[in-house]
Write a protein that holds these residues in place. Structure first.
Motif, PDB file in Angstrom:
ATOM      1  N   ARG A 274      90.380  16.513  43.436  1.00  9.48           N
ATOM      2  CA  ARG A 274      89.471  15.375  43.595  1.00  9.48           C
ATOM      3  C   ARG A 274      89.437  14.512  42.331  1.00  9.48           C
ATOM      4  O   ARG A 274      89.379  13.277  42.416  1.00  9.48           O
ATOM      5  CB  ARG A 274      88.073  15.880  43.954  1.00  9.48           C
ATOM      6  N   ILE A 275      89.465  15.144  41.173  1.00  7.28           N
ATOM      7  CA  ILE A 275      89.405  14.388  39.916  1.00  7.28           C
ATOM      8  C   ILE A 275      90.643  13.511  39.758  1.00  7.28           C
ATOM      9  O   ILE A 275      90.549  12.343  39.369  1.00  7.28           O
ATOM     10  CB  ILE A 275      89.235  15.344  38.723  1.00  7.28           C
ATOM     11  N   VAL A 276      91.812  14.073  40.042  1.00  9.65           N
ATOM     12  CA  VAL A 276      93.043  13.282  39.930  1.00  9.65           C
ATOM     13  C   VAL A 276      93.001  12.106  40.900  1.00  9.65           C
ATOM     14  O   VAL A 276      93.361  10.969  40.550  1.00  9.65           O
ATOM     15  CB  VAL A 276      94.283  14.163  40.178  1.00  9.65           C
ATOM     16  N   GLU A 277      92.542  12.347  42.132  1.00  5.46           N
ATOM     17  CA  GLU A 277      92.457  11.266  43.125  1.00  5.46           C
ATOM     18  C   GLU A 277      91.507  10.159  42.664  1.00  5.46           C
ATOM     19  O   GLU A 277      91.765   8.971  42.906  1.00  5.46           O
ATOM     20  CB  GLU A 277      91.975  11.832  44.469  1.00  5.46           C
TER      21      GLU A 277
ATOM     22  N   ARG B 130      89.855  23.131  43.254  1.00  2.00           N
ATOM     23  CA  ARG B 130      89.264  22.114  44.138  1.00  2.00           C
ATOM     24  C   ARG B 130      88.851  20.876  43.352  1.00  2.00           C
ATOM     25  O   ARG B 130      89.069  19.746  43.800  1.00  2.00           O
ATOM     26  CB  ARG B 130      88.060  22.706  44.885  1.00  2.00           C
ATOM     27  N   ALA B 131      88.269  21.077  42.188  1.00  2.00           N
ATOM     28  CA  ALA B 131      87.872  19.941  41.349  1.00  2.00           C
ATOM     29  C   ALA B 131      89.097  19.166  40.872  1.00  2.00           C
ATOM     30  O   ALA B 131      89.059  17.927  40.780  1.00  2.00           O
ATOM     31  CB  ALA B 131      87.055  20.430  40.155  1.00  2.00           C
TER      32      ALA B 131
ATOM     33  N   ASP C 135      84.600  24.831  39.684  1.00  2.00           N
ATOM     34  CA  ASP C 135      84.305  24.837  41.114  1.00  2.00           C
ATOM     35  C   ASP C 135      83.067  25.682  41.370  1.00  2.00           C
ATOM     36  O   ASP C 135      82.731  26.578  40.579  1.00  2.00           O
ATOM     37  CB  ASP C 135      85.478  25.429  41.911  1.00  2.00           C
ATOM     38  N   ALA C 136      82.398  25.427  42.477  1.00  2.73           N
ATOM     39  CA  ALA C 136      81.279  26.275  42.875  1.00  2.73           C
ATOM     40  C   ALA C 136      81.807  27.649  43.261  1.00  2.73           C
ATOM     41  O   ALA C 136      82.813  27.759  43.978  1.00  2.73           O
ATOM     42  CB  ALA C 136      80.528  25.648  44.049  1.00  2.73           C
ATOM     43  N   PRO C 137      81.173  28.734  42.789  1.00  3.09           N
ATOM     44  CA  PRO C 137      81.694  30.077  43.075  1.00  3.09           C
ATOM     45  C   PRO C 137      81.600  30.462  44.545  1.00  3.09           C
ATOM     46  O   PRO C 137      82.317  31.362  44.994  1.00  3.09           O
ATOM     47  CB  PRO C 137      80.804  30.987  42.212  1.00  3.09           C
ATOM     48  N   ASP C 138      80.747  29.791  45.317  1.00  2.00           N
ATOM     49  CA  ASP C 138      80.595  30.142  46.742  1.00  2.00           C
ATOM     50  C   ASP C 138      81.497  29.314  47.653  1.00  2.00           C
ATOM     51  O   ASP C 138      81.394  29.374  48.877  1.00  2.00           O
ATOM     52  CB  ASP C 138      79.135  29.981  47.170  1.00  2.00           C
ATOM     53  N   GLY C 139      82.396  28.512  47.063  1.00  2.98           N
ATOM     54  CA  GLY C 139      83.338  27.743  47.866  1.00  2.98           C
ATOM     55  C   GLY C 139      82.825  26.403  48.330  1.00  2.98           C
ATOM     56  O   GLY C 139      83.549  25.646  48.979  1.00  2.98           O
TER      57      GLY C 139
ATOM     58  N   ARG D 197      95.392  22.154  35.166  1.00  2.00           N
ATOM     59  CA  ARG D 197      94.832  22.937  36.263  1.00  2.00           C
ATOM     60  C   ARG D 197      94.478  24.336  35.755  1.00  2.00           C
ATOM     61  O   ARG D 197      95.285  24.998  35.088  1.00  2.00           O
ATOM     62  CB  ARG D 197      95.833  23.043  37.411  1.00  2.00           C
ATOM     63  N   ALA D 198      93.266  24.794  36.081  1.00  2.00           N
ATOM     64  CA  ALA D 198      92.832  26.159  35.755  1.00  2.00           C
ATOM     65  C   ALA D 198      92.609  26.907  37.065  1.00  2.00           C
ATOM     66  O   ALA D 198      91.946  26.396  37.973  1.00  2.00           O
ATOM     67  CB  ALA D 198      91.553  26.128  34.936  1.00  2.00           C
TER      68      ALA D 198
END
Length: 511
Positions: A272-275, A268-269, A226-230, A369-370
């Protein structure tokens, strides 16, 4: 160009031209013998083989050129170089599935012969270019195509005026193969296969102290950060990542030692990846590429691992994983004799589950999931394997780049692709792994040099003018105080200061 280099390049050039002119024949043979799709044959057989040939033609001679090495103060009058010279006859045991009569199959961790063309031609290209002859022990399951592919190399040798007997392939049972792997006239062995069989090959080769380059299985992770800034990753970029993951998981029906065996995604990734993976995997079409054009996943080389795969999926579900689709063998209505396994998606997998630890070598996508970058690295490093790896993440900020490079540095693997999959192999970087994935490297400079005797040569820089002379006090029979003279020589050569070196001179002359 040196005349020898010209002849060395002529052979791979002949092979390159033949492959480009006969792609359809090579693809057809690969599909017939391994069950893969035509696209998989193009990407996994043709593309990587012509890349190896082109790299060898363009860069091989430079990799084998004698290399100058530095000297030191005491040996200023010497000139040093390293040379790479042919070993003689080398061997390759590629995609070896069966171990011994007492160990018939160790599925699913044994490597199937999923790349019958590339895995055979690759060692042949390197062996011939380094000036060696080669014997390839191919898989029993691809004996037919191996004979055809070997004829390509033998034909190129004949066309260039060399004996075709510089290349041989053989098909035999394991009890006979021991004669090859332990033979004292074999100077090097490249082994591609499973860990249990590698132990047997290494033990056999040890009888003659034959060095072995061992490329075993993998449990390669695709880490998605994920992006560190959200910030959310753009839809276009997520589509790109998911497309690469699909190719990494399902190419050659998952029978790929550097295929993506685990998708490790931050929160967050992950969602979306599973979807995005779910509808694409459910839509995959299974069948025979030889009979139909619109096939995504072909047959597997064997059904020997199917019961174990089904058991691993069931065990993961029992422990809390979600089986989104697939999970079992598929009886194809048109091709009932084919070995098909359903394209499978398994989510909510944890690193403790057996399915996340064993190499599957099948069209199975598992998603873990991480919770953080630290967690992603820990999951990626949690198996006995360390062959390839992949990390995906945003590059829009210094913090995001730092995360990418941190994962790259801390993943225990022989190869890492950043925001891509398996491109280290597509550019002929050294191929190989760590831990349970083996040792040694093939491809690139390291691969060519590994098939050579690395010879160190030291000669006089100014022959006839300055050469080594034993100081009188150290000449046999030595005089009293010889040790002090020797200490003086050491201090002159390696003293850390002018004063130390002057003191060394005084010891040498007895002052």
């Amino acid at each position: 160009m040196h005349i020898l280099a010209y002849h060395l390049q002529l052979i791979p050039l002949k092979v390159l031209r033949y492959i480009l002119d006969h792609q359809d024949d090579i693809i057809q043979a690969a599909c017939l013998d391994s069950g893969k799709t035509r696209v998989d044959a193009v990407l996994g057989e043709i593309f990587v083989t012509v890349e190896k040939l082109k790299w060898t033609i363009n860069h091989g001679e430079k990799a084998l050129r004698p290399e100058s090495r530095p000297t030191n103060f005491l040996m200023f009058y010497k000139k040093n170089e390293v040379r790479w010279e042919p070993l003689g006859v080398v061997a390759a045991c590629v995609s070896w599935k069966y171990a011994s009569p007492s160990l018939p199959i160790v599925a699913p961790t044994d490597v199937s012969p999923s790349y019958p063309f590339h895995n055979l031609l690759g060692p042949v290209i390197s062996a011939l270019f380094t000036g060696n002859a080669i014997i390839v022990k191919n898989s029993e399951q691809t004996a037919w195509s191996s004979a055809f592919y070997t004829s390509i190399a033998r034909g190129a040798l004949t066309a260039c005026g060399y004996s075709p007997d510089l290349v041989h392939s053989l098909t035999c049972w394991p009890q006979t193969a021991d004669h090859l792997t332990s033979h004292p006239r074999i100077s090097h062995i490249t082994f591609i296969g499973s860990k249990p069989v590698a132990h047997l090959v290494a033990a056999s080769a040890a009888k003659a102290l034959t060095p072995v380059c061992v490329e075993l299985g993998g449990k390669d992770a695709a880490v998605v950060l994920d992006a560190p800034d959200g910030r959310e990753t753009s839809q276009g970029e997520m589509n790109r990542v998911v497309s690469i993951i699909m190719r990494g998981v399902f190419q050659s029906a998952g029978q790929n030692c550097i295929g993506i065996e685990r998708v490790v995604a931050m929160p967050r990734a992950y969602t979306r990846i599973v979807e995005m993976l779910t509808p694409r995997i459910k839509a995959l079409r299974v069948g025979s590429a030889l009979a139909e054009d619109n096939i995504d996943v072909g047959a597997m080389i064997s059904d020997a691992s199917f019961s174990k795969l089904e058991s691993l999926v069931a065990d993961a579900v029992k422990q809390g994983a979600t089986l989104v689709c697939g999970g079992s063998r598929y009886q194809h209505p048109k091709y009932p004799q084919g070995h098909y396994f359903q394209p499978t998606l398994l989510t909510e997998v944890t690193k403790e589950m057996q399915i996340a630890q064993e190499e599957l070598f099948a069209p199975v996508c598992i998603v873990l999931r991480a919770e953080s970058v630290n967690d992603a690295i820990a999951i990626a490093n949690s198996t006995i394997y360390g062959l390839g790896s992949n990390v995906f993440g945003p590059t829009s900020s210094a913090a995001a780049m730092a995360n990418l490079y941190r994962v790259t540095n801390e993943m225990k693997a022989g190869m890492v692709a950043v925001n891509d999959f398996a491109v280290t192999y597509a550019t002929q970087l050294p191929f190989g792994g760590v831990k349970g994935s083996g040792y040694g490297r093939f491809a690139g400079e390291e691969g060519l040099r590994g098939l050579c005797n690395t010879k160190a040569v030291c000669v006089d820089r100014w022959p006839g003018w300055i050469s080594t002379s034993i100081p009188g006090g150290l000449d046999y029979p030595m005089k009293k105080g010889a040790a002090e003279i020797g200490k003086g020589v050491v201090e002159v050569g390696y003293g850390e200061s002018i004063g130390r070196r002057i003191g060394g001179v005084r010891k040498m002359i007895g002052v």
